[in-house]
Write an enzyme that holds these catalytic residues in place. Sequence first.
Site, PDB file in Angstrom:
ATOM      1  N   CYS A 127       1.027  -1.316  -0.008  1.00 18.39           N
ATOM      2  CA  CYS A 127      -0.056   0.025  -0.015  1.00 18.39           C
ATOM      3  C   CYS A 127       0.673   1.346  -0.006  1.00 18.39           C
ATOM      4  O   CYS A 127       1.680   1.513  -0.900  1.00 18.39           O
ATOM      5  CB  CYS A 127      -1.004   0.038   1.125  1.00 18.39           C
ATOM      6  SG  CYS A 127      -2.235   1.280   1.349  1.00 18.39           S
ATOM      7  N   ASP A 185      -8.418  -3.624  -7.446  1.00 18.64           N
ATOM      8  CA  ASP A 185      -8.131  -2.588  -6.536  1.00 18.64           C
ATOM      9  C   ASP A 185      -8.590  -1.408  -7.018  1.00 18.64           C
ATOM     10  O   ASP A 185      -8.192  -0.859  -7.970  1.00 18.64           O
ATOM     11  CB  ASP A 185      -6.592  -2.522  -6.377  1.00 18.64           C
ATOM     12  CG  ASP A 185      -6.071  -1.468  -5.304  1.00 18.64           C
ATOM     13  OD1 ASP A 185      -6.894  -0.754  -4.934  1.00 18.64           O
ATOM     14  OD2 ASP A 185      -4.945  -1.794  -4.804  1.00 18.64           O
ATOM     15  N   HIS A 216      -7.434  -4.800  -3.299  1.00 22.83           N
ATOM     16  CA  HIS A 216      -6.300  -3.901  -2.555  1.00 22.83           C
ATOM     17  C   HIS A 216      -6.210  -4.815  -1.189  1.00 22.83           C
ATOM     18  O   HIS A 216      -7.117  -5.357  -0.602  1.00 22.83           O
ATOM     19  CB  HIS A 216      -6.782  -2.577  -2.170  1.00 22.83           C
ATOM     20  CG  HIS A 216      -5.477  -1.665  -1.618  1.00 22.83           C
ATOM     21  ND1 HIS A 216      -4.631  -1.307  -2.381  1.00 22.83           N
ATOM     22  CD2 HIS A 216      -5.730  -1.487  -0.502  1.00 22.83           C
ATOM     23  CE1 HIS A 216      -3.890  -0.579  -1.681  1.00 22.83           C
ATOM     24  NE2 HIS A 216      -4.308  -0.562  -0.404  1.00 22.83           N
TER      25      HIS A 216
END
Length: 246
Positions: A127, A185, A216
């Site tokens: 991330c 995502d 994600h």
Amino acid sequence: MIVRTEHRDLETPTGPMRVHLYTPTHGKRARHPGLVLYPEIFQQTAPIARLSVAFASHGYVVLAPEIYHEHEPPGTVLAYDDAGRDKGMAYKYGTKLSTFDADARLAIESLQADSACNGRIGTVGFCIGGHLALRAALRAEVRACASFYPTDLHTRALGEGRRADTLDRVREIQGEVAIVWGRQDPHIPAEGRAAVYEALTDAGVLFSWHELNAEHAFLRDEGPRYDAEAARLALGIALALFARAL
């Protein structure tokens, strides 16, 4: 492989930065390559700790910094809830790029100075950590980078002012890069991924590109987004890179 865990507080101009260290103990005199492991916006959560142990158990000294030490006391973990997400997002946009960069330099230097590390350094992140891992790879010391679903690369929105120049500087990367995305995502749509691919290609970066059918944070082994099969494949990509480059 048995892994020893500990933490250290490194002094920075913006306050002490706690780093979590995971060291393989196989062979008393063994020295290993090092990995700087960057977390999600929630810092050193249990899933990030387990990922750190997983990499260390493959023979790497893993140093995982708390990226928001300027805003929170050492040891702070943000919860996987709306309040934790809101704090993490605010800190992401409230930290200067120069702070992230200085912290990367300090983390790499600390890892290289560790008696269990042989000086060969890679980065890995998830991330925001995927972005920070790639940004740290702008440094010449970094031989390999595994970046998982890195946010804000294509939007350049990382840091105070939301004007990150990471994608504009990828020509500075000297090591090998592997980037792994989840195609479902919503934070990095297809056009965003395409912009990253084009920038890396135009810059002549040595990289591999992997898109999996996952959401994600599919490596986070808590909550509904976790995909064990995609996680196994993704970790295999990173481990193959590090075995090859480190």
